[in-house]
Design an enzyme around this catalytic site. Sequence first.
Site, PDB file in Angstrom:
ATOM      1  N   ALA A  43      41.126  54.464  33.956  1.00 48.50           N
ATOM      2  CA  ALA A  43      40.932  55.137  35.481  1.00 48.50           C
ATOM      3  C   ALA A  43      41.927  54.001  36.306  1.00 48.50           C
ATOM      4  CB  ALA A  43      39.619  55.143  35.888  1.00 48.50           C
ATOM      5  N   LYS A 142      35.352  39.712  40.346  1.00 45.30           N
ATOM      6  CA  LYS A 142      34.236  38.780  40.901  1.00 45.30           C
ATOM      7  C   LYS A 142      33.199  39.376  41.863  1.00 45.30           C
ATOM      8  CE  LYS A 142      37.589  36.083  42.134  1.00 45.30           C
ATOM      9  NZ  LYS A 142      38.456  36.181  41.001  1.00 45.30           N
ATOM     10  N   GLU A 225      48.818  35.424  47.431  1.00 41.38           N
ATOM     11  CA  GLU A 225      49.004  36.755  47.722  1.00 41.38           C
ATOM     12  C   GLU A 225      49.709  36.849  48.801  1.00 41.38           C
ATOM     13  OE1 GLU A 225      46.927  39.119  46.498  1.00 41.38           O
ATOM     14  OE2 GLU A 225      45.934  37.682  45.193  1.00 41.38           O
ATOM     15  N   LYS A 240      33.399  31.814  43.299  1.00 41.27           N
ATOM     16  CA  LYS A 240      33.330  31.496  41.786  1.00 41.27           C
ATOM     17  C   LYS A 240      32.149  30.479  41.721  1.00 41.27           C
ATOM     18  CE  LYS A 240      38.359  31.915  40.824  1.00 41.27           C
ATOM     19  NZ  LYS A 240      39.911  31.491  40.862  1.00 41.27           N
TER      20      LYS A 240
END
Length: 378
Positions: A43, A142, A225, A240
């Site tokens: 999906a 995460k 990003e 993290k």
Amino acid sequence: MESTSLVVLGAGKLGRVFVRQLGESVDFHRRHHRAEYRIVAWADSTAAFVNSKGLAFEALSAISARKEAGASFAEQGGDRSSSAPGAEDEATARAFELLGEIGELAKGGPPPLVIDLTSSARTGAVLEGALARGFSAVTANKLPVAGAQKLFDSLTSTPRFRYEATVASAVPVIETCLGLLRNGDRVDAFTGALSGTIGHLMTGLEDGKPFSKLVTTAMQRGYTERDPRADLGGEDVARKALILARTLGRKLEFADVALEPLVPTNLSLLDVEDFIAALPGLDANFAQRVAQARAAGKALRYAAAMDEGGVAVGPVAVPKGGALGSLRGRDNLLAISSKYYPDLPLVLQGSGDGIEAAASAVQGDLIELILFETYRRG
Ligand SMILES: NC(=O)c1ccc[n+]([C@@H]2O[C@H](COP(=O)([O-])OP(=O)(O)OC[C@H]3O[C@@H](n4cnc5c(N)ncnc54)[C@H](OP(=O)(O)O)[C@@H]3O)[C@@H](O)[C@H]2O)c1
């Protein structure tokens, strides 16, 4: 050997590499682990491809290529059915329905396995639902394990759940932490570098390069990003660190992590172009901090640390000769001090940010769970 049905959620950069790797590894895992699997559902956020007998890897490869070229699963003719069409969270509703459908189809066989490769904050409930049905589950996402402590406790209350790829990709930090606890060890502290992107910037600063130039080059190379503040804000590293601390038994929420972003928070309101234009204004300060650290025989690092005081993430000057101080480039590192590693820490180091490595860590979790169920079922 019975085949385990896999439900893969997410068809982004990681999802596509993961599906390709699984196809390439079918014979390897059959030979080495006597493990059989088939993808029964894949999906994205718009639709799912479903086949209870297993989607052929050639077909998955074609779907993946079209997805990479920009065609959503809905546009490719995937099944869009959902009891909540048009709902804000239609994708999650569809994922829940898939669980019911696949659960029925897989009755009598090994429990199906759900793999969360989305970047959605809402899949935690889907993973909980899967585990409640007796499925196994793996996440590289995460957000469920860095969400509420209650959700983390619920997900990790069963050995049918794994999340190695959430921290440091294929460097086995989660398994090592769990292994230390199985050894009866008590981890008092860790310190680590958990972002390849920030690690690259810190090494560049040490080499005397201006911060602004390092960030713009990293952006051009696709290391950050599109909005580099997603990396420089430190939230990803904080998540993290939170996941590691929880894995080691600490109970805390994201807000309990003392987070100092790499760039001042007052730049967070700017749009991306203005933020980039403001970066040269930070160059002198970074150069000064690096020089101060060097004068004290130290190196400036962006560290995640846990000790008796709690969990903290931010820039810190560390001894140049130590594990963290001698780290260079994009490598991730985790140095663990414990009852049985009191003087010299146990150090894990390796490339922590390659998609291939991250996908392989998900693959490792999946095989571990298939083997676990095989032994359990006898
Ligand atoms: N990339 C890495 O190297 C790496 C390494 C370790 C961990 N991770 C983690 O792995 C996850 C995926 O990374 P990525 O780089 O592949 O991200 P990505 O490119 O943003 O892809 C995310 C995918 O999830 C899909 N999605 C979102 N909500 C969904 C839902 N409810 N059901 C089904 N699909 C859904 C999106 O669908 P659409 O395509 O329709 O938007 C997209 O295909 C992230 O959580 C990331 O933090 C990534």
